[in-house]
Design a protein around this motif. Sequence first.
Motif, PDB file in Angstrom:
ATOM      1  N   ILE A 127      48.203  37.471  28.733  1.00 47.58           N
ATOM      2  CA  ILE A 127      47.955  36.016  27.463  1.00 47.58           C
ATOM      3  C   ILE A 127      48.631  34.935  28.314  1.00 47.58           C
ATOM      4  CG2 ILE A 127      49.275  35.104  25.674  1.00 47.58           C
ATOM      5  CD1 ILE A 127      49.939  38.303  25.162  1.00 47.58           C
ATOM      6  N   VAL A 128      47.915  33.698  27.963  1.00 42.74           N
ATOM      7  CA  VAL A 128      48.607  32.087  28.409  1.00 42.74           C
ATOM      8  C   VAL A 128      48.782  31.626  27.431  1.00 42.74           C
ATOM      9  CG1 VAL A 128      47.381  30.134  29.536  1.00 42.74           C
ATOM     10  CG2 VAL A 128      46.398  32.194  30.055  1.00 42.74           C
ATOM     11  N   GLY A 129      50.251  31.636  28.059  1.00 47.48           N
ATOM     12  CA  GLY A 129      51.079  30.857  26.682  1.00 47.48           C
ATOM     13  C   GLY A 129      52.354  31.395  27.043  1.00 47.48           C
ATOM     14  N   GLY A 130      53.414  29.994  26.437  1.00 45.46           N
ATOM     15  CA  GLY A 130      54.865  30.378  26.561  1.00 45.46           C
ATOM     16  C   GLY A 130      55.212  31.714  25.907  1.00 45.46           C
ATOM     17  N   ALA A 131      56.177  32.123  25.908  1.00 50.86           N
ATOM     18  CA  ALA A 131      56.589  34.057  25.211  1.00 50.86           C
ATOM     19  C   ALA A 131      57.625  33.055  24.614  1.00 50.86           C
ATOM     20  CB  ALA A 131      57.685  34.746  26.403  1.00 50.86           C
ATOM     21  N   GLY A 132      58.029  32.046  24.436  1.00 55.67           N
ATOM     22  CA  GLY A 132      59.087  31.239  23.685  1.00 55.67           C
ATOM     23  C   GLY A 132      59.161  31.855  22.206  1.00 55.67           C
ATOM     24  N   PRO A 133      60.340  31.838  21.174  1.00 56.10           N
ATOM     25  CA  PRO A 133      59.650  31.853  19.369  1.00 56.10           C
ATOM     26  C   PRO A 133      59.055  31.127  18.675  1.00 56.10           C
ATOM     27  CG  PRO A 133      62.020  31.376  19.966  1.00 56.10           C
ATOM     28  CD  PRO A 133      61.730  31.360  20.931  1.00 56.10           C
TER      29      PRO A 133
ATOM     30  N   ALA B  79      45.969  30.815  19.601  1.00 56.41           N
ATOM     31  CA  ALA B  79      46.291  30.401  18.687  1.00 56.41           C
ATOM     32  C   ALA B  79      47.713  31.049  17.452  1.00 56.41           C
ATOM     33  CB  ALA B  79      45.374  28.941  17.309  1.00 56.41           C
ATOM     34  N   MET B  80      47.486  32.274  17.703  1.00 59.65           N
ATOM     35  CA  MET B  80      48.505  33.484  17.666  1.00 59.65           C
ATOM     36  C   MET B  80      50.068  33.045  17.422  1.00 59.65           C
ATOM     37  SD  MET B  80      48.467  37.351  18.043  1.00 59.65           S
ATOM     38  CE  MET B  80      46.969  37.737  16.527  1.00 59.65           C
ATOM     39  N   PRO B  81      51.116  33.209  16.927  1.00 55.87           N
ATOM     40  CA  PRO B  81      52.156  32.780  17.826  1.00 55.87           C
ATOM     41  C   PRO B  81      52.481  33.809  18.644  1.00 55.87           C
ATOM     42  CG  PRO B  81      52.346  33.182  15.134  1.00 55.87           C
ATOM     43  CD  PRO B  81      50.960  33.356  15.691  1.00 55.87           C
ATOM     44  N   SER B  82      53.165  33.591  19.836  1.00 55.50           N
ATOM     45  CA  SER B  82      53.322  34.680  20.916  1.00 55.50           C
ATOM     46  C   SER B  82      54.170  35.888  20.594  1.00 55.50           C
ATOM     47  CB  SER B  82      53.841  33.432  22.005  1.00 55.50           C
ATOM     48  OG  SER B  82      53.174  32.422  22.825  1.00 55.50           O
ATOM     49  N   VAL B  83      55.397  35.255  20.225  1.00 54.37           N
ATOM     50  CA  VAL B  83      55.988  36.424  18.600  1.00 54.37           C
ATOM     51  C   VAL B  83      54.904  37.482  18.053  1.00 54.37           C
ATOM     52  CG1 VAL B  83      57.847  37.339  17.625  1.00 54.37           C
ATOM     53  CG2 VAL B  83      58.193  34.827  18.672  1.00 54.37           C
ATOM     54  N   ARG B  84      54.037  37.461  17.754  1.00 51.38           N
ATOM     55  CA  ARG B  84      53.408  38.591  16.968  1.00 51.38           C
ATOM     56  C   ARG B  84      52.790  38.818  18.531  1.00 51.38           C
ATOM     57  NH1 ARG B  84      48.132  37.773  13.046  1.00 51.38           N
ATOM     58  NH2 ARG B  84      48.101  39.999  12.395  1.00 51.38           N
TER      59      ARG B  84
ATOM     60  N   PRO C 187      52.969  45.432  23.628  1.00 50.38           N
ATOM     61  CA  PRO C 187      54.080  44.755  24.361  1.00 50.38           C
ATOM     62  C   PRO C 187      54.141  45.058  25.908  1.00 50.38           C
ATOM     63  CG  PRO C 187      53.762  46.598  22.275  1.00 50.38           C
ATOM     64  CD  PRO C 187      52.825  46.184  23.114  1.00 50.38           C
ATOM     65  N   ASP C 188      52.664  45.311  26.705  1.00 53.10           N
ATOM     66  CA  ASP C 188      52.373  45.462  27.655  1.00 53.10           C
ATOM     67  C   ASP C 188      52.256  44.438  28.444  1.00 53.10           C
ATOM     68  OD1 ASP C 188      53.750  48.258  28.469  1.00 53.10           O
ATOM     69  OD2 ASP C 188      51.578  48.627  27.768  1.00 53.10           O
ATOM     70  N   ALA C 189      52.135  43.441  27.450  1.00 54.63           N
ATOM     71  CA  ALA C 189      50.758  41.841  28.008  1.00 54.63           C
ATOM     72  C   ALA C 189      51.859  40.953  29.271  1.00 54.63           C
ATOM     73  CB  ALA C 189      50.621  41.348  27.246  1.00 54.63           C
ATOM     74  N   VAL C 190      51.365  40.500  29.634  1.00 53.43           N
ATOM     75  CA  VAL C 190      52.382  39.572  30.875  1.00 53.43           C
ATOM     76  C   VAL C 190      51.798  38.238  30.410  1.00 53.43           C
ATOM     77  CG1 VAL C 190      52.126  39.194  33.246  1.00 53.43           C
ATOM     78  CG2 VAL C 190      51.928  41.331  32.592  1.00 53.43           C
ATOM     79  N   PHE C 191      52.808  37.529  29.694  1.00 55.90           N
ATOM     80  CA  PHE C 191      52.722  36.017  29.800  1.00 55.90           C
ATOM     81  C   PHE C 191      53.007  35.038  30.824  1.00 55.90           C
ATOM     82  CE2 PHE C 191      54.024  38.143  25.800  1.00 55.90           C
ATOM     83  CZ  PHE C 191      53.608  37.137  24.552  1.00 55.90           C
ATOM     84  N   VAL C 192      51.704  34.103  30.772  1.00 54.50           N
ATOM     85  CA  VAL C 192      51.309  33.163  32.053  1.00 54.50           C
ATOM     86  C   VAL C 192      51.581  31.873  31.205  1.00 54.50           C
ATOM     87  CG1 VAL C 192      50.192  32.823  34.105  1.00 54.50           C
ATOM     88  CG2 VAL C 192      50.520  35.132  32.989  1.00 54.50           C
TER      89      VAL C 192
END
Length: 357
Positions: A30-36, A55-60, A66-71
């Motif tokens: 997932i490209v994007g921030g992991a913040g709330p 465009a989905m909230p990263s929290v969702r 759960p195994d996604a890697v945020f970049v």
Amino acid sequence: MRKIVHIDMDAFYASVEQRDDPGLRGRPVIVGGAGPRSVVTAASYEARPYGVRSAMPSVRAARLCPDAVFVPPDFARYRAVSQQVRAIFARYTPLIEPLSLDEAHLDVTEHRAGLPSATAVAEAIRSAIREELQLTASAGVAPNKFLAKLASDANKPDGICVVRPERIDAFLLPLPVARLPGVGRVMQTKLEALGISDVASLRAWRREDLEARFGRWGGRLYELAWGIDERPVQPDRPRKSISAEDTLPEDLPAEALPPHIGRMADKTWRSAQKVGARGRTVVLKLKTADFRILTRRATQAQPPASAEALARAAIELLARVEDTGEERYRLVGVGLSQLERTDEATAPTSEQRTLFE
């Protein structure tokens, strides 16, 4: 008759990250921030089966996968790769109309390669992208831009769809009306209330009846139902503004609008980042329940430095809207104008130059 190719890079940002970091290959990225307050900029094909979308909230997204890697996104690197893709396009035609960093329309009615067909040109471009950049692209080939863009989605990822003139009806008529550009959730609901669920049922309506119900947009719906799109590929199309807007699920009072304004500000900010642009003039657009359009704008000494700053500026404009307290709003939009190139961008591409000249 034109021969148009629409090239759409497959999960572009995530694919660049996976290409450049072998440890990410085959994993849900997932490209994007992991913040709330962060949102998903892009998701790899491994993440999409979990329901993760841009465009989905990263929290969702983190809950769904759960195994996604945020970049974190690296737009300077994506722009550099986009320039390489653009250079491949230019080997075949000078008529290139970029839509974003990862997609473009090409007019190959007359092309430079000496190949026998537009389909052969599209395949040659896809092969060059695969061999030289280790990335994949999907292509749509059709007599106009509208059909070519629809076709490029038909066999994703890493596929091609050719819509020949004699096959337009077979391709177009079964499609749900939601696939037509400009048909969002609200318009889809209105059309379905009239018994219009697919393009075939839309085509059964006369142009004058659609225009009576939907004004000029009704005329455009009629043209799309018949596969009509006379727009040429415009390689030097100047872009004067960037914006995003959305029709709300229900009419809302002014005090309920800030979250929706913030959501549109985030979309506008991400669009500006994609093309390496920023703008000093912030625009707020509202449509009232009785379809009046209201716009407010403010030019700042410095362009907003973040999506949050853009949202704050747009929400401040809400105070300049005369409101009796009884007014209700059906649409919100946020835009940026007076565009200039961002400092972090490298030497501008042709697309970027047309933005600022």
